[in-house]
Every structure is written in structure tokens, then in C-alpha cells.
Scaffold this motif. Sequence first.
Motif, PDB file in Angstrom:
ATOM      1  N   ASP A  30     -34.540  91.664   1.232  1.00  0.00           N
ATOM      2  CA  ASP A  30     -35.814  91.815   1.932  1.00  0.00           C
ATOM      3  C   ASP A  30     -36.341  90.393   2.195  1.00  0.00           C
ATOM      4  OD1 ASP A  30     -38.212  93.003   2.873  1.00  0.00           O
ATOM      5  OD2 ASP A  30     -39.150  92.549   0.939  1.00  0.00           O
ATOM      6  N   ASP A  32     -40.095  89.371   3.150  1.00  0.00           N
ATOM      7  CA  ASP A  32     -41.448  89.082   2.617  1.00  0.00           C
ATOM      8  C   ASP A  32     -41.522  89.413   1.125  1.00  0.00           C
ATOM      9  OD1 ASP A  32     -42.587  88.253   5.092  1.00  0.00           O
ATOM     10  OD2 ASP A  32     -42.575  90.348   5.722  1.00  0.00           O
ATOM     11  N   GLY A  33     -41.915  88.447   0.339  1.00  0.00           N
ATOM     12  CA  GLY A  33     -42.029  88.663  -1.105  1.00  0.00           C
ATOM     13  C   GLY A  33     -40.726  88.393  -1.849  1.00  0.00           C
ATOM     14  N   ASP A 325     -38.837  93.301  -3.242  1.00  0.00           N
ATOM     15  CA  ASP A 325     -40.053  93.187  -4.059  1.00  0.00           C
ATOM     16  C   ASP A 325     -40.865  94.474  -4.057  1.00  0.00           C
ATOM     17  OD1 ASP A 325     -40.796  92.801  -1.284  1.00  0.00           O
ATOM     18  OD2 ASP A 325     -42.773  92.210  -2.012  1.00  0.00           O
ATOM     19  N   ASP A 330     -37.800  99.003  -0.729  1.00  0.00           N
ATOM     20  CA  ASP A 330     -36.505  98.359  -1.015  1.00  0.00           C
ATOM     21  C   ASP A 330     -35.729  99.104  -2.106  1.00  0.00           C
ATOM     22  OD1 ASP A 330     -37.288  96.133   0.649  1.00  0.00           O
ATOM     23  OD2 ASP A 330     -38.494  95.403  -1.015  1.00  0.00           O
TER      24      ASP A 330
HETATM   25 MG   LIG Z   1     -41.141  92.767   0.846  1.00  0.00          MG
END
Ligand SMILES: [Mg+2]
Length: 386
Positions: A30, A32-33, A325, A330
Motif C-alpha cells: 500500500d 499511504d501510511g 496500514d 489491506d
Molecule cells: Mg494506507
Amino acid sequence: MPSAIPSRRFSNNGAGVAVDGMSSFAFAFDIDGVLLRSSTLIPGASEALKYLHDNNIPFILLTNGGGKHESTRVVELSKKLGVPLTEENFVQSHTPFKQLVEGDESESLKDKTILVTGGDGNKCRNIAEMYGFKNVVTPGDILVSYPSIWPFNQSFSEHYINNARPLPRSVDYENPSTSLKIDAVFVFNSPRDWALDSQIILDLLLSKDGVLGTYSQKNGDSSLPNNGWLQDCQPKLFFSNPDLFWATNHHLPRIGQGGFQASLQGVWDATTGGATLDKTIIGKPHAATYKYAERVLNKHRTQLLGGEGEHKKVIRLNRVFMVGDNPESDIRGANEFKSSHGAEWSSILVKTGVYREGTKPAYEPTVIVDDVMEAVKWGLQEEGCM
Ligand SMILES: [Mg+2]
């Protein structure tokens, strides 16, 4: 600063290697994060990806983001991460829509007329055209040609006039055979004008044959399946990115694309008394996205091997590590995905994004680690490569 992966190169004779000499496992990250936080690089992200790249271990970036073409984002991310990325190892929420231009005439949507909603200006129309869709209409095109379709159109009229194109056919519901007919509806990105988009999508779902301005006589007929709703060749409905909320620079999460989906579902339920709304949803955690991701990873692996030569036996991946995250997308998606190709998906939750340390994740990952660097190390250890 996370500790680096030992500099020992990935061994061609070691564990985790298939008989074709290439890694039998891969990673899906993933963004973002995991790799970035509000466009700032997360420590270790660059080094972790560089290690995989240098050692020919296949990986993809698998994000629910979208709204820009893959080629644009790949350039931006390659620069930011300092690792060469290509469209071959990058999957956004709407990327699997590409598959719908493939196939023979009976199943391909390439030459059909599709409605694309969401995103800024004409960006999503342009993405759809780059995917190969030939006839792309937006709600703005319809509004400009047919202003009475939505009475409160004044606020955005300048925006629509600047971006609209002439319709491929005019809207003439009194002569349905010559009128504009929409074959499929795609919510590509977060709609900017929920009201207009909701109205036009609802009109199409209630129409006969996807002809705007018509109303199916079967709607509400209790002698028919689904009380007659969606029984008259209405367009297929596709959603990407089901995230209900997303993180922005506001201190509280904001309604995401999944919020529009929920809103449209609510209007549909109220209109039909709860009839089934047939729809295809892609994006994490939905299986279609993981299936597509695995296909892309296998293809990417074959490319790293130098292509599918005549005498080369191509081996499929047997394990994929999903690093994310967000337990609800996810992790949930990786846990629930049952691959038909045989790869086992393991989920690795990192602490650098949505998940808060000390809380119980809504969907239990295979393992929780500090960050992306630890995630890669854990995967390599699992495969006996460290
Ligand atoms: Mg994310």
C-alpha cells in the motif's frame, strides 16, 4: 531510523527461489501510511524497495488512490522513492478497469458508450480514454447539452461549460432508437458534484436500455425478479475505491469515494423499496483487485526473467506478502482473497499509518511490524532468504 537489510545479495540457490531461478514470492505495498505519509517519505521505504528492485524480487504498489493516470503517478513516485517504477508494477483503484476493453466484441466495452464520473475536470475521462475506451461521456457533457436534467446546475455551470464535450448522440427520449444510450457507468474517483452524478446514475438505473430520459415499465412489477428493477437492459454499474473515509490534512478523516457509493445505495433503496442493486466494486479489500494484482505480479515476474521465451518454463508465484496500514482494506483483502493461481497471501500490518499501536485490528494480520523495512525483512526471513 530502521536498520537496513544485510547487504548479502539475494541468493539464486537459496530458499524462496523457483526452478526458473527467480524469487517464488513477491510483495504488494500500500502507499499511504506505508511508503508515504501526506506525501512525506516514511523512513526505510526507499531502502526496502531498492533492495527488492536490486535483487529482482517482484513487487507492486497496490493503492486505493486514483484520479491520475498510472504513467503520471509512476513518474511522481519513482522520483519520490528513488526507485525505478513502471506501470507494470503499479495498480491503482481503477487500474483493473483496463481489462474491460479487452476480449471480443460481445464482452468488451471498448466501443460502447460509457459514463465516467468523479475526479477533477476531464482527468478521469482522459484516463478512461488512455485505457482504450473509445466513447466516454461525463455527467457534465450531459448537463451542458441537456440542462433540465438537474435543476440546481447554476453553481457549477462555468466548470461544466469549460470541460464539456458534445455528446456522441443527442438526448431524445421520444425517439429512443436514436437517443444517447449508455452501456456502463463507472465511478472512477470521488465525485465533485454528488447531486448531479447521483441524479444521472439513478436515471440510467431506472431507464429502459440505458437510454437517458426513458423509464422502464418493468420497474416495480412484483411479478418480475427483483420487483422489476434492473430487468430492462440498464447499464452495468462499476465502482472503484470503496474506502468510506480517507485521511487528508484535516484533523478528522473525510468522506471518501465509498461514501458516495453508500449515498447512492441509500437513494436506490429509498426509490425501489430495497431492491437489489447489481454492481461491481473494485479496490481493496475486494477480491477482484487482489486477483488483478496477482496477475500483474506474475506478469511482472515474467518480465524480470526476460519474457516468456519458447523454452522457458514460467513458474507462478507461490507467496505474496501484502504490506499495509489499514486492517479494513489491506489486511482484510489479503486475508480473504483465495487465489485461483495458487499463491498464498500473507498480510503484514505496519504501525506507520491508520493502525494505532495497542489497539486490536479489526482484521487480524499474519504479523504486525513497526514499518515497511521490518515488513520486508519479515517476508525475507519467512522465505529463508535472510
Ligand atoms: Mg494506507
